[in-house]
Design a protein around this motif. Structure first.
Motif, PDB file in Angstrom:
ATOM      1  N   GLY A 182       0.818  -1.120  -0.094  1.00 22.08           N
ATOM      2  CA  GLY A 182      -0.073  -0.055  -0.012  1.00 22.08           C
ATOM      3  C   GLY A 182       0.976   1.028   0.197  1.00 22.08           C
ATOM      4  N   GLN A 183       1.908   1.221   0.738  1.00 21.22           N
ATOM      5  CA  GLN A 183       2.746   2.286   0.740  1.00 21.22           C
ATOM      6  C   GLN A 183       3.266   2.734  -0.577  1.00 21.22           C
ATOM      7  N   SER A 184       3.814   1.548  -1.352  1.00 20.32           N
ATOM      8  CA  SER A 184       4.238   1.648  -2.575  1.00 20.32           C
ATOM      9  C   SER A 184       3.513   2.460  -3.541  1.00 20.32           C
ATOM     10  N   SER A 213       1.458   7.409  -6.464  1.00 22.60           N
ATOM     11  CA  SER A 213       0.311   8.241  -6.718  1.00 22.60           C
ATOM     12  C   SER A 213       0.542   9.609  -6.196  1.00 22.60           C
ATOM     13  N   LEU A 214       0.819   9.848  -4.933  1.00 18.67           N
ATOM     14  CA  LEU A 214       0.958  11.250  -4.553  1.00 18.67           C
ATOM     15  C   LEU A 214       2.338  11.739  -4.598  1.00 18.67           C
ATOM     16  N   THR A 223      12.945   6.770  -3.678  1.00 18.69           N
ATOM     17  CA  THR A 223      13.828   5.500  -3.192  1.00 18.69           C
ATOM     18  C   THR A 223      13.169   4.290  -2.832  1.00 18.69           C
ATOM     19  N   ARG A 224      11.826   4.263  -2.089  1.00 19.03           N
ATOM     20  CA  ARG A 224      11.083   3.352  -1.762  1.00 19.03           C
ATOM     21  C   ARG A 224      10.618   2.642  -2.872  1.00 19.03           C
ATOM     22  N   LEU A 245      -5.675  -0.105   9.720  1.00 20.87           N
ATOM     23  CA  LEU A 245      -4.744   0.001   8.598  1.00 20.87           C
ATOM     24  C   LEU A 245      -5.361   0.244   7.379  1.00 20.87           C
ATOM     25  N   ALA A 246      -6.150  -0.623   7.035  1.00 24.16           N
ATOM     26  CA  ALA A 246      -6.791  -0.427   5.706  1.00 24.16           C
ATOM     27  C   ALA A 246      -7.462   1.074   5.659  1.00 24.16           C
ATOM     28  N   ILE A 247      -8.236   1.317   6.354  1.00 23.73           N
ATOM     29  CA  ILE A 247      -8.668   2.675   6.381  1.00 23.73           C
ATOM     30  C   ILE A 247      -7.609   3.829   5.957  1.00 23.73           C
ATOM     31  N   GLY A 248      -6.640   3.773   6.713  1.00 34.70           N
ATOM     32  CA  GLY A 248      -5.526   4.644   6.580  1.00 34.70           C
ATOM     33  C   GLY A 248      -5.088   4.662   5.031  1.00 34.70           C
ATOM     34  N   TYR A 249      -4.614   3.532   4.540  1.00 33.11           N
ATOM     35  CA  TYR A 249      -4.043   3.287   3.321  1.00 33.11           C
ATOM     36  C   TYR A 249      -5.107   3.577   2.226  1.00 33.11           C
TER      37      TYR A 249
END
Length: 425
Positions: A106-108, A113-114, A151-152, A243-247
Motif C-alpha cells: 500500500g505504501q508503494s 500516486s501522491l 527511493t522506496r 490500517l486498511a482505512i488509513g491506506y
C-alpha cells in the motif's frame, strides 16, 4: 493524564495526509474513549525523540509507529483498549500477514500516486503540504518526502510517474542513441522499464501495466472482505481495519489530477471501496483543514488540539539540522547516530540481541568513517609536506624594496617539476 497523538496534519478532507497517521487516528476513535486523548496535527517529526510520526506522548513517554502505539495502548489500559483481543489463532495470523502486506504494498502505491507522479505532486500534494507546514518546513520537508518515495519505489522497476519528464527522457534517449550508434547492439544493455517509458508507449500497454500493479494489491482484500462488515469479522473491527482505512482512504478520497489509483480501486474492488468510504465517514467525518489550526475553530468529531507555535530556537534548529543533513560527511555520521538511537529505543520492536547487533554495526560504520577521514587527511598532509620538501612549492616573504607596493606571501608552484616528481614516484 490525557494522551497526545501527534500526526501529520489534515489534507484532502481527511485528518492526516499520511497513511499510518490515519490508521492510528482510526484506532484511537474505535478503541480509546474520546476524553482520554487529543489529536495534535504537529506535522513535525522532530517533536518525537525517534523523529517519526505518528507519535504518542504520555507525559515524558513517547511511542512512535502504528504497531508500537497499539501495543502500548493495550498495556496502558490493561487490555481494555485492545481491538484485537477477540482474535482467534487463525484470525491473528491473518491480521499479522495482511497488516504487513498492506503496509508494504500500500505504501508503494501511495508513493507512486501522491509523490512520484509529478502531475499529482505539483498539482495537489505539494500545495497541500504548504497549508499544513510552517516555515521553513514547508520548503524543506515535501522534497525530502518525495525523494524518500522515489527511493522506496525503485525496487519495483517503476521509478517514475513523472509525466513532465517525458520530453526530457526522449532527448536523453536520442543523445544516447547517437553516442552508441557505433556500438554493436549485442553489447548495449537494455535499461529497466520505468513508468515514464511506459507512458510513452501505447495507452493499452500503460493501462495493462498499471492494472497489474493495483490488482495484486486490491483483489486479496476484496476477497478477504467478502460480504462481511469488517475484514476479519462481521461483528468486530480490528487493527487491520484501521490500517486498511488509513491506506485506502488516501487511495480513494483525494481529488488528484491523475486519479489512476482511485479509479482502479473502484473498478477492481467495489466492495472494498464501499467499505473504505463507510469506515472513513464513521472514524473521520469531514475535516475542514483551515479550521483545525484555529483555537476552538475545528468543527469535527475528533478531539483536535492546536499545535504549539514555532519558536525562533525551533526554526534555527530546523535550519541547522537541514544544513547538517545536506553536508556529505556530517549527513552520514548523523544517519549512523539515528540508526543507533532507533535500535536502542524501547519502542523499536527489536529483541535485545537485534538491538545490540544494529548498534554495533552503526558504531563500526562510524569508526570506519573516522578512519577514512583521518587517512585522507594524513595523506593530503603528507603529500603537501613532500611538495615543500622537494622544493616544488616555494614560499618567500615579500622584500622591502620601495618599488613593491605590498608585502605578503608569494607562493611559486612548478607544474612541470610536479609532473617529473610524480613520474619518478
Amino acid at each position: 493524564m490525557v494522551l497526545e497523538l501527534h500526526v501529520w496534519g489534515p489534507a484532502f478532507s481527511l485528518p492526516s495526509i499520511e497513511a499510518r497517521s490515519l490508521a492510528t487516528i482510526a484506532y484511537f476513535v474505535l478503541a480509546v474513549p474520546k476524553d482520554e486523548w487529543v489529536l495534535v496535527p504537529s506535522s513535525d517529526p522532530s517533536v518525537s525523540p525517534t523523529n517519526e510520526l505518528p507519535a504518542l506522548r504520555n507525559g515524558n513517554t513517547w511511542v512512535s509507529r502504528f504497531r508500537n502505539i497499539v501495543d502500548y495502548l493495550r498495556q496502558y489500559s490493561g487490555g481494555e483498549w485492545d481491538l484485537d483481543g477477540w482474535l482467534t489463532g487463525l484470525e491473528r495470523a491473518d491480521n499479522i500477514a495482511f497488516s504487513s502486506f498492506i503496509e508494504s504494498r500500500g505504501q508503494s502505491l501511495l508513493d507512486l500516486s501522491l509523490y512520484v507522479s509529478s502531475q499529482n505532486y505539483y498539482g495537489s500534494t505539494s500545495p497541500t503540504y504548504g497549508t499544513i507546514l510552517a516555515w521553513p518546513n514547508m520548503w524543506i520537508l515535501p522534497p525530502k518526502l518525495r525523494d524518500g518515495a522515489k527511493t522506496r519505489t525503485e525496487h519495483l522497476g517503476l521509478s517514475s510517474l513523472d509525466l513532465d519528464a517525458i520530453e526530457e527522457q526522449r532527448n536523453r534517449d536520442q543523445s544516447s542513441a547517437m553516442a552508441t550508434a557505433k556500438i554493436p547492439k549485442s553489447l548495449i544493455k537494455r535499461p529497466r522499464d520505468t513508468v515514464s517509458s511506459l507512458l510513452g508507449r501505447t495507452p493499452q500497454q500503460n493501462q495493462f501495466k498499471l492494472e497489474a500493479l493495483t490488482a495484486e494489491f486490491f483483489e486479496p482484500f476484496e476477497e478477504l472482505l467478502g460480504n462481511k462488515s469488517y475484514l476479519l469479522s462481521d461483528e468486530h473491527p480490528s487493527s487491520l481495519d484501521c490500517l486498511a482505512i488509513g491506506y485506502l482512504s488516501l487511495a480513494l478520497v483525494p481529488e488528484l489530477p491523475y486519479p489512476w489509483l482511485r479509479e482502479s480501486l473502484q473498478a477492481k474492488a467495489p466492495r472494498l471501496a464501499e467499505f473504505t468510504e463507510r469506515m472513513r465517514r464513521w472514524c473521520f467525518g469531514t475535516v475542514d483543514v483551515s479550521s483545525v489550526f484555529e483555537p476552538n475553530g475545528a468543527i469535527s468529531s475528533l478531539p483536535w488540539k492546536v499545535p504549539e507555535r514555532l519558536t525562533v530556537a525551533k526554526i534555527g534548529s530546523t535550519l541547522v539540522n537541514t544544513l547538517a543533513d545536506s553536508t556529505p560527511i556530517v549527513k552520514d555520521l548523523r544517519a549512523n547516530d539515528r540508526l543507533r538511537d532507533a535500535a536502542k529505543a524501547p519502542d523499536s520492536g527489536l529483541s535485545p540481541e537485534e538491538s545490540k547487533a544494529i548498534s554495533e554495526v552503526s558504531q563500526a560504520q562510524k569508526r570506519d568513517m573516522y578512519v577514512s577521514i583521518a587517512t585522507v587527511t594524513a595523506g593530503v598532509t603528507a603529500f603537501v609536506g613532500y611538495l615543500f620538501h622537494v622544493g616544488l612549492i616555494q614560499v618567500s616573504l615579500g622584500g622591502s624594496e620601495p618599488e613593491e607596493e605590498d608585502e605578503g606571501v608569494e607562493t611559486n608552484f612548478d607544474m612541470g617539476a610536479l609532473g617529473d616528481a610524480l613520474s619518478g614516484l
